[in-house]
Design a protein around this motif. Sequence first.
Motif, PDB file in Angstrom:
ATOM      1  N   THR A   1      96.044  26.203 -12.035  1.00  0.00           N
ATOM      2  CA  THR A   1      95.885  27.612 -12.378  1.00  0.00           C
ATOM      3  C   THR A   1      96.579  28.466 -11.329  1.00  0.00           C
ATOM      4  OG1 THR A   1      93.738  27.191 -13.430  1.00  0.00           O
ATOM      5  CG2 THR A   1      94.229  29.462 -12.826  1.00  0.00           C
ATOM      6  N   VAL A   2      97.448  29.357 -11.805  1.00  0.00           N
ATOM      7  CA  VAL A   2      98.177  30.268 -10.930  1.00  0.00           C
ATOM      8  C   VAL A   2      97.803  31.695 -11.327  1.00  0.00           C
ATOM      9  CG1 VAL A   2     100.436  31.066 -10.158  1.00  0.00           C
ATOM     10  CG2 VAL A   2     100.080  28.638 -10.680  1.00  0.00           C
ATOM     11  N   ILE A   3      97.336  32.477 -10.341  1.00  0.00           N
ATOM     12  CA  ILE A   3      96.982  33.876 -10.577  1.00  0.00           C
ATOM     13  C   ILE A   3      97.945  34.750  -9.796  1.00  0.00           C
ATOM     14  CG2 ILE A   3      95.205  35.663 -10.330  1.00  0.00           C
ATOM     15  CD1 ILE A   3      93.102  33.477 -10.568  1.00  0.00           C
ATOM     16  N   ALA A   4      98.515  35.745 -10.483  1.00  0.00           N
ATOM     17  CA  ALA A   4      99.459  36.664  -9.846  1.00  0.00           C
ATOM     18  C   ALA A   4      99.110  38.094 -10.234  1.00  0.00           C
ATOM     19  CB  ALA A   4     100.889  36.339 -10.269  1.00  0.00           C
ATOM     20  N   ASP A   5      99.196  38.998  -9.266  1.00  0.00           N
ATOM     21  CA  ASP A   5      98.894  40.414  -9.499  1.00  0.00           C
ATOM     22  C   ASP A   5     100.144  41.251  -9.294  1.00  0.00           C
ATOM     23  OD1 ASP A   5      95.870  40.745  -9.916  1.00  0.00           O
ATOM     24  OD2 ASP A   5      95.961  39.393  -8.198  1.00  0.00           O
ATOM     25  N   PHE A   6     100.288  42.281 -10.147  1.00  0.00           N
ATOM     26  CA  PHE A   6     101.476  43.119 -10.139  1.00  0.00           C
ATOM     27  C   PHE A   6     101.081  44.585 -10.170  1.00  0.00           C
ATOM     28  CE2 PHE A   6     102.374  39.100 -12.207  1.00  0.00           C
ATOM     29  CZ  PHE A   6     103.532  38.675 -11.568  1.00  0.00           C
ATOM     30  N   ALA A   7     101.929  45.424  -9.597  1.00  0.00           N
ATOM     31  CA  ALA A   7     101.684  46.859  -9.602  1.00  0.00           C
ATOM     32  C   ALA A   7     102.076  47.500 -10.920  1.00  0.00           C
ATOM     33  CB  ALA A   7     102.447  47.526  -8.451  1.00  0.00           C
ATOM     34  N   ALA A   8     102.777  46.779 -11.767  1.00  0.00           N
ATOM     35  CA  ALA A   8     103.274  47.321 -13.035  1.00  0.00           C
ATOM     36  C   ALA A   8     102.178  47.329 -14.098  1.00  0.00           C
ATOM     37  CB  ALA A   8     104.460  46.497 -13.520  1.00  0.00           C
ATOM     38  N   PRO A   9     102.269  48.235 -15.080  1.00  0.00           N
ATOM     39  CA  PRO A   9     101.295  48.251 -16.182  1.00  0.00           C
ATOM     40  C   PRO A   9     101.359  46.968 -17.003  1.00  0.00           C
ATOM     41  CG  PRO A   9     102.575  50.293 -16.118  1.00  0.00           C
ATOM     42  CD  PRO A   9     103.237  49.337 -15.174  1.00  0.00           C
TER      43      PRO A   9
ATOM     44  N   PHE B   1      97.212  37.838 -19.880  1.00  0.00           N
ATOM     45  CA  PHE B   1      97.577  39.102 -19.251  1.00  0.00           C
ATOM     46  C   PHE B   1      96.396  40.060 -19.334  1.00  0.00           C
ATOM     47  CE2 PHE B   1     101.291  37.005 -20.820  1.00  0.00           C
ATOM     48  CZ  PHE B   1     102.347  37.356 -19.996  1.00  0.00           C
ATOM     49  N   GLU B   2      96.096  40.756 -18.235  1.00  0.00           N
ATOM     50  CA  GLU B   2      95.013  41.733 -18.261  1.00  0.00           C
ATOM     51  C   GLU B   2      95.356  42.899 -17.352  1.00  0.00           C
ATOM     52  OE1 GLU B   2      91.347  40.546 -16.236  1.00  0.00           O
ATOM     53  OE2 GLU B   2      92.374  38.703 -15.602  1.00  0.00           O
ATOM     54  N   ALA B   3      94.846  44.087 -17.735  1.00  0.00           N
ATOM     55  CA  ALA B   3      95.045  45.275 -16.917  1.00  0.00           C
ATOM     56  C   ALA B   3      94.064  45.249 -15.747  1.00  0.00           C
ATOM     57  CB  ALA B   3      94.822  46.530 -17.759  1.00  0.00           C
ATOM     58  N   THR B   4      94.496  45.759 -14.605  1.00  0.00           N
ATOM     59  CA  THR B   4      93.664  45.877 -13.415  1.00  0.00           C
ATOM     60  C   THR B   4      93.755  47.308 -12.893  1.00  0.00           C
ATOM     61  OG1 THR B   4      95.454  45.270 -11.892  1.00  0.00           O
ATOM     62  CG2 THR B   4      94.118  43.468 -12.818  1.00  0.00           C
ATOM     63  N   ASP B   5      92.913  47.630 -11.933  1.00  0.00           N
ATOM     64  CA  ASP B   5      92.951  48.976 -11.353  1.00  0.00           C
ATOM     65  C   ASP B   5      94.294  49.250 -10.693  1.00  0.00           C
ATOM     66  OD1 ASP B   5      90.364  49.401 -12.159  1.00  0.00           O
ATOM     67  OD2 ASP B   5      89.460  48.868 -10.234  1.00  0.00           O
ATOM     68  N   GLY B   6      94.914  48.195 -10.147  1.00  0.00           N
ATOM     69  CA  GLY B   6      96.192  48.380  -9.472  1.00  0.00           C
ATOM     70  C   GLY B   6      97.403  48.125 -10.328  1.00  0.00           C
ATOM     71  N   GLY B   7      97.218  47.694 -11.571  1.00  0.00           N
ATOM     72  CA  GLY B   7      98.349  47.391 -12.444  1.00  0.00           C
ATOM     73  C   GLY B   7      98.011  46.340 -13.472  1.00  0.00           C
ATOM     74  N   SER B   8      98.370  45.076 -13.213  1.00  0.00           N
ATOM     75  CA  SER B   8      98.129  44.017 -14.191  1.00  0.00           C
ATOM     76  C   SER B   8      98.031  42.675 -13.480  1.00  0.00           C
ATOM     77  CB  SER B   8      99.241  43.976 -15.245  1.00  0.00           C
ATOM     78  OG  SER B   8     100.516  43.882 -14.623  1.00  0.00           O
ATOM     79  N   ARG B   9      97.424  41.721 -14.179  1.00  0.00           N
ATOM     80  CA  ARG B   9      97.246  40.368 -13.637  1.00  0.00           C
ATOM     81  C   ARG B   9      97.675  39.362 -14.686  1.00  0.00           C
ATOM     82  NH1 ARG B   9      91.651  39.066 -10.961  1.00  0.00           N
ATOM     83  NH2 ARG B   9      92.787  40.058  -9.235  1.00  0.00           N
ATOM     84  N   LEU B  10      98.329  38.307 -14.206  1.00  0.00           N
ATOM     85  CA  LEU B  10      98.729  37.190 -15.069  1.00  0.00           C
ATOM     86  C   LEU B  10      98.070  35.918 -14.551  1.00  0.00           C
ATOM     87  CD1 LEU B  10     100.417  35.730 -17.226  1.00  0.00           C
ATOM     88  CD2 LEU B  10     102.319  35.696 -15.597  1.00  0.00           C
ATOM     89  N   THR B  11      97.355  35.249 -15.451  1.00  0.00           N
ATOM     90  CA  THR B  11      96.748  33.959 -15.122  1.00  0.00           C
ATOM     91  C   THR B  11      97.420  32.896 -15.974  1.00  0.00           C
ATOM     92  OG1 THR B  11      94.621  35.004 -14.607  1.00  0.00           O
ATOM     93  CG2 THR B  11      94.613  32.629 -15.021  1.00  0.00           C
ATOM     94  N   THR B  12      98.072  31.967 -15.313  1.00  0.00           N
ATOM     95  CA  THR B  12      98.769  30.882 -15.995  1.00  0.00           C
ATOM     96  C   THR B  12      98.035  29.583 -15.728  1.00  0.00           C
ATOM     97  OG1 THR B  12     100.883  32.002 -15.658  1.00  0.00           O
ATOM     98  CG2 THR B  12     100.965  29.686 -16.264  1.00  0.00           C
ATOM     99  N   VAL B  13      97.637  28.890 -16.799  1.00  0.00           N
ATOM    100  CA  VAL B  13      96.955  27.611 -16.664  1.00  0.00           C
ATOM    101  C   VAL B  13      97.817  26.538 -17.322  1.00  0.00           C
ATOM    102  CG1 VAL B  13      94.858  26.275 -17.111  1.00  0.00           C
ATOM    103  CG2 VAL B  13      94.705  28.748 -16.728  1.00  0.00           C
ATOM    104  N   THR B  14      98.183  25.525 -16.536  1.00  0.00           N
ATOM    105  CA  THR B  14      98.949  24.396 -17.042  1.00  0.00           C
ATOM    106  C   THR B  14      98.007  23.232 -17.261  1.00  0.00           C
ATOM    107  OG1 THR B  14     100.883  25.115 -15.769  1.00  0.00           O
ATOM    108  CG2 THR B  14     100.900  22.866 -16.619  1.00  0.00           C
ATOM    109  N   HIS B  15      98.016  22.683 -18.474  1.00  0.00           N
ATOM    110  CA  HIS B  15      97.147  21.563 -18.854  1.00  0.00           C
ATOM    111  C   HIS B  15      98.005  20.298 -18.940  1.00  0.00           C
ATOM    112  CE1 HIS B  15      93.795  24.278 -20.156  1.00  0.00           C
ATOM    113  NE2 HIS B  15      94.819  25.111 -20.328  1.00  0.00           N
ATOM    114  N   PHE B  16      97.702  19.323 -18.098  1.00  0.00           N
ATOM    115  CA  PHE B  16      98.465  18.084 -18.059  1.00  0.00           C
ATOM    116  C   PHE B  16      97.790  17.022 -18.931  1.00  0.00           C
ATOM    117  CE2 PHE B  16      99.114  20.391 -14.121  1.00  0.00           C
ATOM    118  CZ  PHE B  16     100.498  20.405 -14.009  1.00  0.00           C
ATOM    119  N   GLY B  17      98.605  16.080 -19.420  1.00  0.00           N
ATOM    120  CA  GLY B  17      98.089  15.067 -20.324  1.00  0.00           C
ATOM    121  C   GLY B  17      97.339  13.949 -19.641  1.00  0.00           C
ATOM    122  N   SER B  18      97.588  13.752 -18.351  1.00  0.00           N
ATOM    123  CA  SER B  18      96.941  12.671 -17.613  1.00  0.00           C
ATOM    124  C   SER B  18      97.075  12.944 -16.123  1.00  0.00           C
ATOM    125  CB  SER B  18      97.587  11.323 -17.944  1.00  0.00           C
ATOM    126  OG  SER B  18      98.927  11.287 -17.472  1.00  0.00           O
TER     127      SER B  18
END
Length: 325
Positions: free
Chosen positions: A16-24, A115-132
């Motif tokens: 799981t990778v979480i990244a925050d951005f100042a952009a809408p 993707f979700e809005a935050t007080d400072g802009g927006s957040r992206l949560t990327t979850v990679t699901h592996f097969g094994s």
Amino acid sequence: MPITSVTKDPEALTMTVIADFAAPLQRLWDAYADPRQIEQFWGPPTYPAKFTRHDMVAGGRTDYVMTGPNGEKSPGHWDFLRVDAPHSFEVQDGFSNEDGTNNTDMPSMRMTFEFEATDGGSRLTTVTHFGSADQLEQLLAMGMEEGMTQAMGQIDDVLADLASFAAGGGTNADILSDTQVRVSRIIRGSKEQVWEAHNNAELMQQWLLGPDGWIMPVCQIAQNVGDTYRYEWEPEGGGEGAFGFDGELLESNAPHRSVTTEHMIDTDYPSTLNEMTLTTIEGGTLLSLVITYPSAEVRDMVLATGMTDGMETSYARLESVVTGS
């Protein structure tokens, strides 16, 4: 660096990778929806990507190629499983062969992007699901985490560049490969309106005219896959120079994507392959037309004719037809 956390769970077989951005939120979503933008950051800095297809709807597909510093190619693809704009999408991510087919000798993985809005802009949560567990270890050993971190570190610059990707920028042509060119234009109007303007003969005869002084007396549209079309133009008032194109409709997924061949009537010139994709973004609809030519020489010859300027004239008319202005 926008990434705020990277979490690997060997039991759940996820990263799981979480990244925050100042952009809408919408601006961040558009960066992933627009092939001109996502190719600016999807590959690490030393492996930039070119997106030859980016059909961001459920059942759609993305094809891209990353090129290394010594010219080595790393093609990949996404198969879209779910899209809920501008909140989330889910893909099956995998490697591709040089001919664009799926490379089944290499692992694939399921990825979700939230993707979700935050007080400072927006957040992206990327979850990679592996097969094994073995697949997780293999891909991490190949540098997946480092590559994703480097790639996402480039997003801030793309988000800050508003002018290059905003409506009103006109028609642009980007060379994707020796034989492919992507023509892009944001049309103010909905995806449904732009699709209708390409599939209604009365509307098409109002905008698909190129330079001033031409008319389109023949406009036979292919309605179903396998049908042929025929378009002809001539100078207004008559005279020399009449020409036309015909071709076949190979694929149609209204109002998102169509694929046709195109051949100049009464010539032995080889056909091109034209792939049009319509994507809803802020400001209207992004029209992307990927044209595949038979050779680099033909590609360069067509570009040298002023094709982009002629298409801008037509697309400006298209926008007027769609908006009624």
